[in-house]
Design an enzyme around this catalytic site. Structure first.
Site, PDB file in Angstrom:
ATOM      1  NE  ARG A 123     -11.205  12.831  -7.877  1.00 13.97           N
ATOM      2  CZ  ARG A 123     -12.185  12.320  -7.100  1.00 13.97           C
ATOM      3  NH1 ARG A 123     -13.409  12.253  -7.547  1.00 13.97           N
ATOM      4  NH2 ARG A 123     -11.924  11.897  -5.883  1.00 13.97           N
ATOM      5  CE  LYS A 124     -12.912   6.217 -11.879  1.00 19.29           C
ATOM      6  NZ  LYS A 124     -13.774   5.469 -12.806  1.00 19.29           N
TER       7      LYS A 124
ATOM      8  CG  ASP B 218      -1.941   1.106   1.228  1.00 16.15           C
ATOM      9  OD1 ASP B 218      -2.235   1.660   0.144  1.00 16.15           O
ATOM     10  OD2 ASP B 218      -2.447   1.439   2.313  1.00 16.15           O
TER      11      ASP B 218
HETATM   12  C1  LIG Z   1       3.540  15.138  -3.715  1.00 13.64           C
HETATM   13  C2  LIG Z   1       4.814  14.338  -3.711  1.00 13.64           C
HETATM   14  C3  LIG Z   1       4.969  13.572  -2.432  1.00 13.64           C
HETATM   15  C4  LIG Z   1       6.143  12.632  -2.540  1.00 13.64           C
HETATM   16  C5  LIG Z   1       6.253  11.768  -1.336  1.00 13.64           C
HETATM   17  C6  LIG Z   1       6.700  10.394  -1.701  1.00 13.64           C
HETATM   18  C7  LIG Z   1       7.011   9.604  -0.495  1.00 13.64           C
HETATM   19  C8  LIG Z   1       5.744   9.387   0.312  1.00 13.64           C
HETATM   20  C9  LIG Z   1       6.045   8.526   1.427  1.00 13.64           C
HETATM   21  C10 LIG Z   1       5.202   8.318   2.368  1.00 13.64           C
HETATM   22  C11 LIG Z   1       3.801   8.873   2.316  1.00 13.64           C
HETATM   23  C12 LIG Z   1       2.860   7.907   2.865  1.00 13.64           C
HETATM   24  C13 LIG Z   1       2.410   6.953   1.824  1.00 13.64           C
HETATM   25  C14 LIG Z   1       1.453   6.024   2.457  1.00 13.64           C
HETATM   26  C15 LIG Z   1       0.329   5.733   1.552  1.00 13.64           C
HETATM   27  C16 LIG Z   1      -0.707   4.998   2.320  1.00 13.64           C
HETATM   28  C17 LIG Z   1      -1.941   4.932   1.523  1.00 13.64           C
HETATM   29  C18 LIG Z   1      -3.121   4.695   2.394  1.00 13.64           C
HETATM   30  O1  LIG Z   1      -3.058   3.973   3.341  1.00 13.64           O
HETATM   31  S1  LIG Z   1      -4.542   5.513   2.022  1.00 13.64           S
HETATM   32  C19 LIG Z   1      -5.605   5.060   3.364  1.00 13.64           C
HETATM   33  C20 LIG Z   1      -6.566   4.014   2.970  1.00 13.64           C
HETATM   34  N1  LIG Z   1      -7.570   4.589   2.070  1.00 13.64           N
HETATM   35  C21 LIG Z   1      -8.626   5.226   2.551  1.00 13.64           C
HETATM   36  O2  LIG Z   1      -8.819   5.398   3.720  1.00 13.64           O
HETATM   37  C22 LIG Z   1      -9.568   5.763   1.503  1.00 13.64           C
HETATM   38  C23 LIG Z   1     -10.992   5.812   2.020  1.00 13.64           C
HETATM   39  N2  LIG Z   1     -11.853   6.170   0.926  1.00 13.64           N
HETATM   40  C24 LIG Z   1     -12.091   7.446   0.604  1.00 13.64           C
HETATM   41  O3  LIG Z   1     -11.649   8.381   1.258  1.00 13.64           O
HETATM   42  C25 LIG Z   1     -12.932   7.693  -0.608  1.00 13.64           C
HETATM   43  O4  LIG Z   1     -13.679   6.552  -0.923  1.00 13.64           O
HETATM   44  C26 LIG Z   1     -12.034   8.054  -1.835  1.00 13.64           C
HETATM   45  C27 LIG Z   1     -11.306   9.369  -1.569  1.00 13.64           C
HETATM   46  C28 LIG Z   1     -11.029   6.961  -2.152  1.00 13.64           C
HETATM   47  C29 LIG Z   1     -12.938   8.246  -3.054  1.00 13.64           C
HETATM   48  O5  LIG Z   1     -13.963   9.116  -2.712  1.00 13.64           O
HETATM   49  P1  LIG Z   1     -14.344  10.318  -3.663  1.00 13.64           P
HETATM   50  O6  LIG Z   1     -15.563  10.944  -3.090  1.00 13.64           O
HETATM   51  O7  LIG Z   1     -13.151  11.194  -3.884  1.00 13.64           O
HETATM   52  O8  LIG Z   1     -14.623   9.639  -5.078  1.00 13.64           O
HETATM   53  P2  LIG Z   1     -15.979   8.859  -5.549  1.00 13.64           P
HETATM   54  O9  LIG Z   1     -16.909   9.873  -6.117  1.00 13.64           O
HETATM   55  O10 LIG Z   1     -16.475   7.950  -4.488  1.00 13.64           O
HETATM   56  O11 LIG Z   1     -15.412   7.943  -6.737  1.00 13.64           O
HETATM   57  C30 LIG Z   1     -14.796   8.518  -7.886  1.00 13.64           C
HETATM   58  C31 LIG Z   1     -14.594   7.409  -8.894  1.00 13.64           C
HETATM   59  O12 LIG Z   1     -13.737   6.394  -8.349  1.00 13.64           O
HETATM   60  C32 LIG Z   1     -14.420   5.128  -8.271  1.00 13.64           C
HETATM   61  N3  LIG Z   1     -14.100   4.456  -7.008  1.00 13.64           N
HETATM   62  C33 LIG Z   1     -14.217   4.973  -5.759  1.00 13.64           C
HETATM   63  N4  LIG Z   1     -13.853   4.083  -4.838  1.00 13.64           N
HETATM   64  C34 LIG Z   1     -13.507   2.967  -5.508  1.00 13.64           C
HETATM   65  C35 LIG Z   1     -13.037   1.695  -5.093  1.00 13.64           C
HETATM   66  N5  LIG Z   1     -12.866   1.413  -3.795  1.00 13.64           N
HETATM   67  N6  LIG Z   1     -12.746   0.803  -6.033  1.00 13.64           N
HETATM   68  C36 LIG Z   1     -12.912   1.081  -7.334  1.00 13.64           C
HETATM   69  N7  LIG Z   1     -13.358   2.276  -7.793  1.00 13.64           N
HETATM   70  C37 LIG Z   1     -13.659   3.192  -6.892  1.00 13.64           C
HETATM   71  C38 LIG Z   1     -15.909   5.478  -8.331  1.00 13.64           C
HETATM   72  O13 LIG Z   1     -16.676   4.414  -8.865  1.00 13.64           O
HETATM   73  C39 LIG Z   1     -15.903   6.697  -9.220  1.00 13.64           C
HETATM   74  O14 LIG Z   1     -15.798   6.259 -10.558  1.00 13.64           O
HETATM   75  P3  LIG Z   1     -16.647   6.977 -11.730  1.00 13.64           P
HETATM   76  O15 LIG Z   1     -16.194   8.424 -11.747  1.00 13.64           O
HETATM   77  O16 LIG Z   1     -18.086   6.827 -11.387  1.00 13.64           O
HETATM   78  O17 LIG Z   1     -16.242   6.242 -12.982  1.00 13.64           O
END
Ligand SMILES: CCCCCCCC/C=C\CCCCCCCC(=O)SCCNC(=O)CCNC(=O)[C@H](O)C(C)(C)COP(=O)(O)OP(=O)(O)OC[C@H]1O[C@@H](n2cnc3c(N)ncnc32)[C@H](O)[C@@H]1OP(=O)(O)O
Length: 241
Positions: free
Chosen positions: A210-211, A165
């Protein structure tokens, strides 16, 4: 080094309080440039404590095995021509976000990046990431420690999921600027021995608005053993901050 840089900073602080200050680059590899505006309004002590917190954990320590060291050196070598970039790793998530690094907000100080939750070296997640911009590929060298045990002698599936992840998430973050994991599907193919070194290799396959669609493989160093494979979807701009 850090000592000399700090002395220089102190002198500049005394001489011209309004001038922008350039933070020294430490041996620990903290970001080389930190601009502080209005330096006269914050104390030097505060600045110093913020600065000291930015320890980079993606650097070799005595717990790294020879295999981990060899792989790390190999990637460092490939960084020389700019093909790959080393990604530093801090213990707080916000410190990875440009413009937020070193923020001293109280509630932020209490939180830690999950993978950096164990203080002792070598017992938890030892890892270092490298990014290849032209391939949109993030590789993570991962050495799971003894406190990540699932089945006797092997890594817990949740720890494997966590490193996948993070690698996939970091890849999406770097490519899209902002990202949140929406979906992650993992097939576990072969258990990962604790203390071994594996390569977590992820890349962006497709971006549709956005995906961000990504795939990932976890393999032994020799590439012969496929430990896990994953596909995921990150949503850019789903990162509400
Ligand atoms: C800038 C440079 C930086 C550089 C740094 C590099 C080093 C970095 C190092 C270290 C950093 C740390 C890195 C760690 C990373 C860890 C990652 C995690 O652990 S993330 C936590 C776990 N994830 C959650 O908790 C999400 C919970 N879910 C949500 O908040 C929402 O559901 C969210 C934001 C994911 C989507 O919500 P909506 O409201 O924005 O979007 P909607 O309208 O629901 O969906 C948009 C489209 O996406 C699809 N979609 C949404 N959810 C889906 C799903 N689960 N599966 C498939 N499709 C999905 C939908 O069907 C829709 O598609 P259609 O537009 O209709 O075609």
């Amino acid at each position: 080094g850090m000592r000399r840089g700090l002395v220089g900073a102190q002198a500049r602080l005394a001489g011209d309080k309004k001038s922008r200050m350039r933070a020294p680059c430490t041996a620990l590899g903290a970001p080389s440039l930190i601009f502080l505006h209005g330096i006269s309004t914050i104390s030097f002590q505060t600045w110093l404590s913020q600065f000291k917190q930015l320890k980079d954990y993606a650097l070799p320590n005595s717990s790294w095995s020879q295999g981990m060291m060899d792989l790390y050196s190999k990637f460092l070598e490939m960084c020389k021509d700019g093909t790959w970039k080393r990604i530093p790793s801090y213990n707080r998530t916000v410190d990875h976000i440009p413009g937020k690094a070193g923020s001293n907000e109280k509630e932020q100080k209490k939180t830690r990046l999950f993978l950096r939750s164990m203080d002792a070296e070598g017992v938890g997640f030892e890892y270092a990431m490298f990014f290849n911009p032209s391939e949109k590929r993030m590789v993570c060298l991962f050495q799971p420690g003894p406190y990540l045990e699932g089945p006797p002698g092997f890594a817990h599936g949740g720890s494997t999921a966590a490193i996948i992840d993070s690698t996939v998430g970091s890849c999406a973050l770097v490519v899209a600027g902002r990202a949140m994991t929406a979906n992650l599907s993992i097939n576990y193919r072969s258990p990962i021995p604790l203390g071994s070194v594996v390569l977590v290799d992820s890349k962006v396959d497709q971006v549709e608005e956005r995906k961000v669609f990504l795939s990932c493989e976890v393999r032994s160093i020799d590439g012969q053993t496929l430990h896990a494979e994953a596909t995921g979807k990150d949503l850019a701009a789903g990162f509400h901050r």
